[in-house]
Enzyme design. Structure first.
Site, PDB file in Angstrom:
ATOM      1  N   ASN A  20       0.828  -1.200   0.000  1.00  0.00           N
ATOM      2  CA  ASN A  20       0.000   0.000   0.000  1.00  0.00           C
ATOM      3  C   ASN A  20       0.862   1.249   0.000  1.00  0.00           C
ATOM      4  OD1 ASN A  20      -2.490  -1.393   0.093  1.00  0.00           O
ATOM      5  ND2 ASN A  20      -2.219  -1.740   2.275  1.00  0.00           N
ATOM      6  N   CYS A  21       0.255   2.342  -0.412  1.00  0.00           N
ATOM      7  CA  CYS A  21       0.883   3.655  -0.463  1.00  0.00           C
ATOM      8  C   CYS A  21       1.526   3.956   0.882  1.00  0.00           C
ATOM      9  CB  CYS A  21      -0.195   4.684  -0.795  1.00  0.00           C
ATOM     10  SG  CYS A  21       0.404   6.360  -0.901  1.00  0.00           S
ATOM     11  N   PRO A  22       2.743   4.440   0.914  1.00  0.00           N
ATOM     12  CA  PRO A  22       3.615   4.876  -0.173  1.00  0.00           C
ATOM     13  C   PRO A  22       4.667   3.844  -0.581  1.00  0.00           C
ATOM     14  CG  PRO A  22       4.507   5.707   1.867  1.00  0.00           C
ATOM     15  CD  PRO A  22       3.269   4.891   2.222  1.00  0.00           C
TER      16      PRO A  22
END
Length: 94
Positions: A20-22
């Site tokens: 998942n981000c980042p």
């Protein structure tokens, strides 16, 4: 955007699926920093937030987005390593 390079033109593949981000962008930055100018990185991500992250990052760096597209639930980015090795990904001042 340029045509998608053949797999033989890709220097390194980074599979960031499930991250998942980042994290997809951070892993890509690390990989690009280890590559020589002109080499090509293919990133595979599954996080929809990566679309904006990679677009903005490339706009503010000297790297070149050769192509970006989706394949099913995967987001694919083909990035050519820029000529400078500046830390922080800022474009050189002209």
């Amino acid at each position: 955007m340029q045509p998608i390079p053949a797999d033989s033109d890709v220097t390194q593949v980074l599979d960031a699926s499930g991250l998942n981000c980042p994290l997809p962008l951070l892993k890509a930055k690390q990989a690009l920093n280890k590559m020589a100018p002109g080499e090509v990185l293919k990133v595979i991500a599954t996080d929809a937030g990566s679309v904006r992250d990679f677009r903005v990052y490339v706009e503010h760096s000297d790297h070149e987005m050769l192509n970006s597209f989706t394949e099913g639930e995967q987001y694919i980015y083909i990035i050519k390593r820029g000529p400078s090795a500046q830390v922080g990904g800022n474009k050189p001042n002209a």
